[in-house]
Design a protein around this motif. Structure first.
Motif, PDB file in Angstrom:
ATOM      1  N   MET A  57       0.820  -1.206   0.000  1.00 19.43           N
ATOM      2  CA  MET A  57       0.000   0.000   0.000  1.00 19.43           C
ATOM      3  C   MET A  57       0.860   1.266   0.000  1.00 19.43           C
ATOM      4  N   VAL A  58       1.927   1.301   0.805  1.00 14.72           N
ATOM      5  CA  VAL A  58       2.762   2.492   0.907  1.00 14.72           C
ATOM      6  C   VAL A  58       4.230   2.093   0.911  1.00 14.72           C
ATOM      7  N   SER A  59       5.009   2.715   0.034  1.00 11.63           N
ATOM      8  CA  SER A  59       6.466   2.593   0.045  1.00 11.63           C
ATOM      9  C   SER A  59       7.067   3.989   0.053  1.00 11.63           C
ATOM     10  N   VAL A  60       8.155   4.169   0.790  1.00 15.96           N
ATOM     11  CA  VAL A  60       8.884   5.436   0.838  1.00 15.96           C
ATOM     12  C   VAL A  60      10.310   5.142   0.398  1.00 15.96           C
ATOM     13  N   LEU A  61      10.671   5.635  -0.785  1.00 19.80           N
ATOM     14  CA  LEU A  61      11.926   5.251  -1.424  1.00 19.80           C
ATOM     15  C   LEU A  61      12.798   6.476  -1.673  1.00 19.80           C
ATOM     16  N   PRO A  62      13.733   6.790  -0.767  1.00 19.20           N
ATOM     17  CA  PRO A  62      14.634   7.923  -1.001  1.00 19.20           C
ATOM     18  C   PRO A  62      15.661   7.589  -2.072  1.00 19.20           C
ATOM     19  N   MET A  63      15.891   8.538  -2.959  1.00 17.67           N
ATOM     20  CA  MET A  63      16.864   8.327  -4.029  1.00 17.67           C
ATOM     21  C   MET A  63      17.189   9.669  -4.672  1.00 17.67           C
ATOM     22  N   PRO A  64      18.327   9.758  -5.356  1.00 19.31           N
ATOM     23  CA  PRO A  64      18.610  10.981  -6.110  1.00 19.31           C
ATOM     24  C   PRO A  64      17.551  11.200  -7.183  1.00 19.31           C
ATOM     25  N   ASN A  65      17.338  12.461  -7.548  1.00 20.63           N
ATOM     26  CA  ASN A  65      16.309  12.768  -8.535  1.00 20.63           C
ATOM     27  C   ASN A  65      16.537  12.064  -9.868  1.00 20.63           C
ATOM     28  N   ASP A  66      17.798  11.956 -10.277  1.00 15.82           N
ATOM     29  CA  ASP A  66      18.057  11.362 -11.590  1.00 15.82           C
ATOM     30  C   ASP A  66      17.824   9.856 -11.611  1.00 15.82           C
ATOM     31  N   SER A  67      17.533   9.273 -10.456  1.00 12.57           N
ATOM     32  CA  SER A  67      17.223   7.840 -10.404  1.00 12.57           C
ATOM     33  C   SER A  67      15.730   7.565 -10.508  1.00 12.57           C
ATOM     34  N   ALA A  68      14.936   8.628 -10.579  1.00  8.15           N
ATOM     35  CA  ALA A  68      13.484   8.452 -10.544  1.00  8.15           C
ATOM     36  C   ALA A  68      12.853   8.337 -11.920  1.00  8.15           C
ATOM     37  N   ALA A  69      13.641   8.439 -12.976  1.00 10.67           N
ATOM     38  CA  ALA A  69      13.076   8.439 -14.329  1.00 10.67           C
ATOM     39  C   ALA A  69      12.267   7.176 -14.605  1.00 10.67           C
ATOM     40  N   ALA A  70      12.781   6.038 -14.150  1.00 11.57           N
ATOM     41  CA  ALA A  70      12.075   4.777 -14.419  1.00 11.57           C
ATOM     42  C   ALA A  70      10.735   4.724 -13.687  1.00 11.57           C
ATOM     43  N   LEU A  71      10.656   5.337 -12.511  1.00 15.46           N
ATOM     44  CA  LEU A  71       9.384   5.386 -11.798  1.00 15.46           C
ATOM     45  C   LEU A  71       8.371   6.247 -12.555  1.00 15.46           C
ATOM     46  N   ILE A  72       8.831   7.368 -13.072  1.00 15.75           N
ATOM     47  CA  ILE A  72       7.926   8.284 -13.774  1.00 15.75           C
ATOM     48  C   ILE A  72       7.314   7.617 -14.997  1.00 15.75           C
ATOM     49  N   THR A  73       8.091   6.824 -15.711  1.00 17.49           N
ATOM     50  CA  THR A  73       7.608   6.231 -16.961  1.00 17.49           C
ATOM     51  C   THR A  73       6.983   4.849 -16.775  1.00 17.49           C
ATOM     52  N   ASP A  74       7.012   4.299 -15.561  1.00 17.95           N
ATOM     53  CA  ASP A  74       6.478   2.955 -15.327  1.00 17.95           C
ATOM     54  C   ASP A  74       4.951   2.980 -15.419  1.00 17.95           C
ATOM     55  N   ASP A  75       4.396   2.218 -16.350  1.00 17.23           N
ATOM     56  CA  ASP A  75       2.948   2.227 -16.569  1.00 17.23           C
ATOM     57  C   ASP A  75       2.170   1.554 -15.448  1.00 17.23           C
ATOM     58  N   ARG A  76       2.843   0.897 -14.523  1.00 18.97           N
ATOM     59  CA  ARG A  76       2.149   0.334 -13.370  1.00 18.97           C
ATOM     60  C   ARG A  76       1.811   1.422 -12.344  1.00 18.97           C
ATOM     61  N   LEU A  77       2.319   2.621 -12.581  1.00 19.14           N
ATOM     62  CA  LEU A  77       2.004   3.779 -11.740  1.00 19.14           C
ATOM     63  C   LEU A  77       1.297   4.801 -12.630  1.00 19.14           C
ATOM     64  N   PRO A  78      -0.009   4.626 -12.868  1.00 14.62           N
ATOM     65  CA  PRO A  78      -0.714   5.454 -13.857  1.00 14.62           C
ATOM     66  C   PRO A  78      -1.007   6.881 -13.409  1.00 14.62           C
ATOM     67  N   VAL A  79      -0.753   7.204 -12.139  1.00 17.46           N
ATOM     68  CA  VAL A  79      -0.991   8.544 -11.617  1.00 17.46           C
ATOM     69  C   VAL A  79       0.321   9.085 -11.053  1.00 17.46           C
ATOM     70  N   VAL A  80       0.662  10.321 -11.436  1.00 17.27           N
ATOM     71  CA  VAL A  80       1.842  10.988 -10.888  1.00 17.27           C
ATOM     72  C   VAL A  80       1.387  12.284 -10.232  1.00 17.27           C
ATOM     73  N   SER A  81       1.682  12.418  -8.937  1.00 21.36           N
ATOM     74  CA  SER A  81       1.388  13.643  -8.198  1.00 21.36           C
ATOM     75  C   SER A  81       2.717  14.292  -7.842  1.00 21.36           C
ATOM     76  N   PHE A  82       3.006  15.413  -8.489  1.00 21.06           N
ATOM     77  CA  PHE A  82       4.314  16.076  -8.365  1.00 21.06           C
ATOM     78  C   PHE A  82       4.131  17.489  -7.863  1.00 21.06           C
ATOM     79  N   THR A  83       4.901  17.869  -6.849  1.00 21.00           N
ATOM     80  CA  THR A  83       4.947  19.248  -6.377  1.00 21.00           C
ATOM     81  C   THR A  83       6.384  19.723  -6.473  1.00 21.00           C
ATOM     82  N   GLY A  84       6.592  20.821  -7.189  1.00 18.97           N
ATOM     83  CA  GLY A  84       7.953  21.309  -7.380  1.00 18.97           C
ATOM     84  C   GLY A  84       8.001  22.379  -8.442  1.00 18.97           C
TER      85      GLY A  84
END
Length: 474
Positions: free
Chosen positions: A200-227
């Protein structure tokens, strides 16, 4: 220094690399956090995807009880959490304590909204073809969410991602800001105490440049971004996903002829500089009508100079450091550009390491970056205008439109502001920085798309599903 584990599908885990977190004010290390490997990230995403159906089917009492637990435990650990916020973000402790209180409220609201989320009934016999039919309209989650919060509210903006997701029954992968992950990990620890499903909930700290695969992963159909403006890059990369983008602004506070000048000066000074100006709806532009300009500006300068600046651990500090020296250097350079173009500095305009002195500028050219872009620092730009017409035109002369404040005591003017100002929220009688966490929050133009605020976010994370019942004698 033992590394803080991350939370993968509700379970503590460690990777094979670490990030060291520095106190912006002292430069000292305040902690290390473990960074998940690509394989561990994949496990967390797979768990969120696998949990989607179970999460969507969770009874309301299960979701609400988990949210209540988080709310209560955060309240119990409030001072501990506030100290972590100050240590890793440099936020003055008075504002860190206020942030914890707001986040507690967010989870309380999420629990309440999850209980009352009952759908809508519509009778369809309003036309002859619908006789004997009734529609039940319910909202269902769009699917697992990727939440990406910024550094400036390392707890409350995380709460605005996680709370509504749990409330609607959507698994969430949270990638905290690299500068401030420890607060989110502490929240992950509290969430792990609940009976929510694995994944249900995961908290995954990582550098910003490591998040590209998360952004494009179709298993995560919703992206909520503040920045910042990177949100538009997310939109370009994944136009097929549902996006909630809160991308900041250059918020204006309008001071009209009938304003209480002393109150306006106090509020503008405080909320143009609180948290070192690193607030999306912090006051940046101060639009003042000609009639009251010369009386207002000295009041504003006096209030700015009265603010306590320095050590964020001191309860008397109003304005702490910026997140790092590069940010302070950038803000100072923008002030310098404005001065070279003809602006005058009435107070401030200097920095000491990571601490930028609260600054008031006048006579700033309209195309200067401190006017056109988001300063995200303790800088107030005072703009003199002829009248209310010109004031509202000045507010709208911006590529952004998050919130605006209008100091007036005239009701027709208040309604006119609400009608004419091109922003997501208009605050009458106060600064644009006011936000109640249950109200819809989001902007127009360059400030993004979608809404936060608990109920509004739940709507954005879900979609309507209709069931028509046939053969009903109404």
């Amino acid at each position: 220094m033992t590394a803080h584990p991350f939370w993968s599908a509700g379970t503590a885990a460690t990777g094979d690399t670490e990030m060291t977190i520095l106190n912006p004010y002292t430069g000292e290390a305040v902690g290390t956090v473990s960074v998940p490997t690509p394989e561990q990230v994949e496990e967390a995403v797979a768990a969120a995807h696998a949990a989607a159906a179970e999460a969507a089917a969770l009874p309301a009492h299960v979701r609400a009880s988990a949210l209540d637990h988080v709310c209560g435990r955060m309240a119990e650990r409030a001072e501990e959490i506030a100290q972590v916020i100050t240590a890793e973000s440099g936020k003055a402790i008075k504002w860190a304590r206020a942030e914890v209180g707001r986040a507690v409220s967010v989870f309380r609201w999420a629990a309440e909204e999850s209980r009352r989320d009952s759908g809508e009934l519509q009778r369809l016999d309003t036309d002859a073809g619908g006789v004997g039919r009734m529609a039940l309209i319910r909202r269902v989650p769009k699917g697992p969410v990727l939440g990406i919060p910024p550094f400036n509210f390392p707890l409350n903006l995380v709460a605005h991602k996680i709370g509504p997701a749990i409330a609607v029954g959507a698994p969430i992968i949270l990638k905290p800001a690299p500068a401030t992950p420890m607060t989110a990990l502490l929240l992950g620890e509290i969430i792990a105490e609940t009976d929510l499903p694995r994944g249900m909930v995961s908290v995954l700290p990582m550098p910003n440049d490591s998040a590209a695969a998360l952004i494009t992963d179709d298993r995560l159909p919703v992206v909520s971004f503040t920045g910042g403006a990177f949100g538009w890059e997310i939109q370009r990369r994944v136009p097929h996903k549902h996006l909630i983008l809160e991308l900041g602004g250059n918020a204006a506070a309008v001071v009209l002829d009938d304003a209480d000048l002393d109150r306006a000066a106090r509020r503008v000074a405080l909320f143009g500089n609180s948290q070192a100006g690193q607030v999306c709806i912090g006051v940046q532009r101060v639009v003042v009508t000609e009639t009251v300009h010369d009386a207002f500006v000295p009041r504003l300068v006096a209030q700015v100079e009265a603010l306590g600046t320095g050590d964020p651990a001191d309860p008397g500090t109003d304005v702490g450091p910026m997140i790092d020296e590069a940010a302070a250097e950038r803000v100072l350079s923008w002030v310098g550009e404005a001065v070279e173009a003809g602006a005058r500095v009435l107070t401030g305009g200097t920095r000491d390491g990571v601490t930028m002195a609260p600054t008031v500028l006048v006579d700033v050219p309209s195309e200067a970056r401190v006017v056109r872009q988001e300063v995200f620092g303790p800088v107030l730009v005072v703009q003199r205008v002829a009248d209310t017409d010109a004031a509202f035109a000045a507010v709208n002369d911006s590529d952004y439109g998050l919130q605006a404040g209008v100091f007036t005591r005239d009701l027709p003017t208040a309604f006119r502001a609400h009608r004419e100002l091109e922003v997501g929220g208009v605050i009458i009688g106060d600064v644009p920085t006011f936000r109640a966490d249950q109200m819809p929050y989001g902007g127009v133009k360059g400030s993004g798309v979608g809404k936060e605020g608990v109920r509004a976010a739940m709507t954005d994370l879900s979609e309507e599903r209709v069931m028509v019942l046939t053969g009903i004698d109404l």
